[in-house]
Design a protein around this motif. Sequence first.
Motif, short mmCIF file in Angstrom:
data_model
loop_
_atom_site.label_atom_id
_atom_site.label_comp_id
_atom_site.label_asym_id
_atom_site.label_seq_id
_atom_site.Cartn_x
_atom_site.Cartn_y
_atom_site.Cartn_z
N LEU A 203 -30.06 34.46 -30.66
CA LEU A 203 -30.71 34.21 -29.37
C LEU A 203 -31.94 35.10 -29.20
N ALA A 204 -31.87 36.32 -29.71
CA ALA A 204 -33.07 37.17 -29.68
C ALA A 204 -34.17 36.57 -30.53
N GLY A 205 -33.79 35.95 -31.67
CA GLY A 205 -34.77 35.26 -32.49
C GLY A 205 -35.38 34.07 -31.77
N PHE A 206 -34.57 33.35 -30.97
CA PHE A 206 -35.10 32.23 -30.19
C PHE A 206 -36.17 32.70 -29.22
N ARG A 207 -35.95 33.86 -28.62
CA ARG A 207 -36.94 34.40 -27.68
C ARG A 207 -38.26 34.68 -28.41
N ILE A 208 -38.17 35.17 -29.64
CA ILE A 208 -39.38 35.46 -30.40
C ILE A 208 -40.05 34.17 -30.86
N THR A 209 -39.26 33.23 -31.37
CA THR A 209 -39.86 32.01 -31.91
C THR A 209 -40.49 31.15 -30.82
N ALA A 210 -39.99 31.22 -29.60
CA ALA A 210 -40.64 30.50 -28.51
C ALA A 210 -42.06 31.01 -28.29
N SER A 211 -42.23 32.32 -28.35
CA SER A 211 -43.57 32.90 -28.23
C SER A 211 -44.43 32.55 -29.43
N VAL A 212 -43.84 32.56 -30.62
CA VAL A 212 -44.58 32.19 -31.82
C VAL A 212 -45.07 30.75 -31.73
N ALA A 213 -44.21 29.85 -31.26
CA ALA A 213 -44.60 28.45 -31.11
C ALA A 213 -45.73 28.30 -30.11
N LEU A 214 -45.69 29.07 -29.04
CA LEU A 214 -46.75 29.00 -28.03
C LEU A 214 -48.08 29.49 -28.60
N LEU A 215 -48.05 30.57 -29.36
CA LEU A 215 -49.27 31.08 -29.97
C LEU A 215 -49.85 30.09 -30.98
N LEU A 216 -48.99 29.51 -31.78
CA LEU A 216 -49.47 28.61 -32.82
C LEU A 216 -50.00 27.30 -32.25
#
Length: 274
Positions: A203-216
């Motif tokens: 779930l902590a990874g989900f929080r990071i990947t959501a931001s990564v998806a937004l940046l990309l």
Amino acid sequence: MLDRAATEIPAKDEATRRVRFRGAGFVPASSRFGGWIALALVIAVWQAAGSAGIVNPLFLPAPSAIARAIYELAISGALWQHLSASLLRIGVGWLLGTAAGVAVGFAIGLSRLARSVGITFISALFPIPKIALLPLLILWLGIGEEPKIATIALGVFFSTAISVYSGVDAVPRNLIRMAQSFNVPFATIVRKVIWPGALPSILAGFRITASVALLLVVSAEMIGAQYGIGAFVLQAGNLMQTDQLLAGVVILSVFGLAVGKVINLLETKLLHWR
């Protein structure tokens, strides 16, 4: 003969000093309204500085001008056109990258062969900026939605895989050995022991990947897209329409807050034992 010093014996009814309980541990907690109050104060100071003419509105528009720009975009329908395009790319790319990352992460965490191969490739490819691969993906997949979705999926995949196999590695080995000693099937061990133990890291990874998806998605839309928040922000910046540029930034920030709230709800629901 020397007299012995009289020893003072405290009375039984003497008042005892209460000591505050210090064994609660480091439980993360935050004020319910503290963050919103701080945000409101910052916006108020920002608005006051803009209204007083202290800040040039060309460089930093006041919050009221940004709110007006968002309202005009919503009324014209342009906001929903750009927002729907970005959300579609983020949703599809995040789902594809997350599904692949969870599968590969569990394989690396559970298989010696997959670990030796997977970690090597992840270590070699993870540092590469995924947006740098967009021109190559355009050559492979053509001009359209596929290259942008693939860029998001690649960025999400690596972060998810790392968080998943790190979570699997963090599961106490004693719990796994105990289940094996009772001849519990491998699939049941994964479902009942490893998955709950790795879930906080996932779930902590989900929080990071959501931001990564937004940046990309913003970067990909700035390079080659007609619609999307990134394309809108780039166009507003080129035309020096800073109120609309910051309107796009505020929309991205609101989206990030919404994703954070959803993940908090997931943590509350799934990690009820914490």
